[in-house]
Every structure is written in structure tokens, then in C-alpha cells.
Design an enzyme around this catalytic site. Sequence first.
Site, short mmCIF file in Angstrom:
data_model
loop_
_atom_site.label_atom_id
_atom_site.label_comp_id
_atom_site.label_asym_id
_atom_site.label_seq_id
_atom_site.Cartn_x
_atom_site.Cartn_y
_atom_site.Cartn_z
N ASN A 1 0.80 -1.18 0.18
CA ASN A 1 -0.24 0.47 0.40
C ASN A 1 0.99 0.94 0.77
O ASN A 1 2.25 1.22 0.09
CB ASN A 1 -0.93 0.33 1.08
CG ASN A 1 -2.29 0.59 1.04
OD1 ASN A 1 -2.22 1.62 -0.10
ND2 ASN A 1 -3.26 -0.47 1.28
N HIS B 1 23.60 2.05 11.89
CA HIS B 1 24.46 3.19 12.08
C HIS B 1 25.32 2.46 13.33
O HIS B 1 24.88 2.26 14.56
CB HIS B 1 24.09 4.64 12.05
CG HIS B 1 23.83 5.66 11.49
ND1 HIS B 1 23.86 6.05 9.92
CD2 HIS B 1 22.04 5.09 11.19
CE1 HIS B 1 23.13 6.10 8.90
NE2 HIS B 1 22.33 5.77 9.84
N GLY C 1 -0.48 -1.51 8.71
CA GLY C 1 0.25 0.39 9.23
C GLY C 1 0.78 0.34 9.72
O GLY C 1 0.79 -0.17 11.04
N SER D 1 -0.53 -3.52 13.42
CA SER D 1 -0.28 -1.69 13.39
C SER D 1 0.70 -1.30 14.14
O SER D 1 0.42 -1.36 15.44
CB SER D 1 -1.62 -1.06 12.92
OG SER D 1 -2.45 -1.71 11.66
N THR E 1 11.94 -5.34 16.27
CA THR E 1 13.34 -5.54 16.54
C THR E 1 14.00 -6.79 16.19
O THR E 1 15.17 -7.07 16.56
CB THR E 1 13.51 -5.15 17.62
OG1 THR E 1 13.09 -5.41 19.41
CG2 THR E 1 13.27 -3.52 17.70
N LYS E 2 13.42 -7.90 16.39
CA LYS E 2 13.32 -9.64 16.92
C LYS E 2 12.56 -10.17 15.48
O LYS E 2 11.94 -9.96 15.02
CB LYS E 2 13.54 -9.77 17.76
CG LYS E 2 14.26 -9.33 19.01
CD LYS E 2 14.35 -9.86 20.11
CE LYS E 2 14.99 -9.27 21.27
NZ LYS E 2 14.76 -9.13 22.23
N ARG F 1 5.87 -8.29 20.50
CA ARG F 1 6.97 -9.10 20.88
C ARG F 1 5.38 -9.96 20.23
O ARG F 1 4.60 -9.86 19.82
CB ARG F 1 6.30 -8.88 22.61
CG ARG F 1 5.00 -8.77 22.85
CD ARG F 1 5.14 -8.29 24.49
NE ARG F 1 3.38 -7.74 25.42
CZ ARG F 1 2.30 -8.01 25.31
NH1 ARG F 1 2.08 -9.29 24.76
NH2 ARG F 1 1.38 -7.21 25.73
N LYS G 1 0.14 -14.33 19.71
CA LYS G 1 -0.84 -15.06 19.51
C LYS G 1 0.05 -16.44 18.60
O LYS G 1 -0.01 -15.93 17.47
CB LYS G 1 -2.20 -15.06 18.75
CG LYS G 1 -3.26 -15.33 18.77
CD LYS G 1 -4.55 -15.29 18.07
CE LYS G 1 -5.99 -16.08 17.79
NZ LYS G 1 -6.26 -15.55 17.23
#
Length: 184
Positions: free
Chosen positions: A84, A114, A141, A159, A164-165, A179, A182
Amino acid sequence: MLRTEKEKMAAGELYNSEDQQLLLERKHARQLIRQYNETPEDDAVRTKLLKELLGSVGDQVTILPTFRCDYGYHIHIGDHTFVNFDCVILDVCEVRIGCHCLIAPGVHIYTAGHPLDPIERKSGKEFGKPVTIGDQVWIGGRAVINPGVTIGDNAVIASGSVVTKDVPANTVVGGNPARILKQL
């Protein structure tokens, strides 16, 4: 043998993003992106531009303008994927997006990083880590996918999540940082 800055970039090593070759390649990508974003939806030129810009594009891929990326050639998108509007992909390393994926408005996918050390960061050098998104993934989104992340098949990213993992297949994740919410 000395490696070029482009080779270092692709390998995920520290590289100089202000290297002349890389500056020219980003400029070329911006020119193609500008054309793409200004081309009417029903125009076959849009498909041609996408195939020229990206590393590979599957069948029946839709990317709604506006779209932005750094280089384009590191991005590979599988069949029947829908992206989108307002998607940003910082592709200093490879970004692989599987088949039958749904990417909602305003999703950002980052491979660029960085140095944490301020002296090293001041040098202007940066690095990249690849991002892999499996098949049938739905990214909600304004989600942000950070460098080095792999998202497994059938996963759902809520959304506004900041991923990060790695995300296991068949899970729903959400939050900042994301995290598991479900199992599917």
C-alpha cells in the site's frame, strides 16, 4: 584485494555511504522512483519502471505510490504481493518479500544501521543487515521492520509495531518492541 564501498555495503560491513558510485546509484533510483510515483495507475510504464528499479518482481505485484527506497536493486518481491501507499524500504542490504504478502500503508522496512559508538558514527560510515519476509505475511499500517529481522511465513504484524527481533512463522506480534501475542 580491496573491496569497493558497494561490496562492503552488500556484505553488511561498515562502508562509506557518501562514496561516489553509491551517490550516483541512489540518484538513479530516485529518478526512477519519481517517475514511478507520478505514473498513472493504468499505465504499463509503471510495471516497466518497477522491473527496472527492483532486483526482482514477481507476477501480479502492486505497489501504490508513494513508494521510496535507497537503491531498489536489493529488493526482491514474490508473486501476488500488495504494498500500500507510503512504503519506505531502506535497502542498503537485501530485502526479500515473499509471495501473497500484504503490506499496509506507511510501513517502513530498514536494513541500514549506524555504529553505536559516537566517534565511529561521526565518521559517517554505516552498515546494513538484510530483512527477510516470508510468504503470506500481513504487515499492519505504520509498522517498522528493523535491520536483520526475519519474519516467518503466515505471520501477522500488528499496526504500529516496531519489529526488532525475528518473528516465528504462524504468529501474531504487536507492540513496541513487538512481542508474540498469539499463535495461529
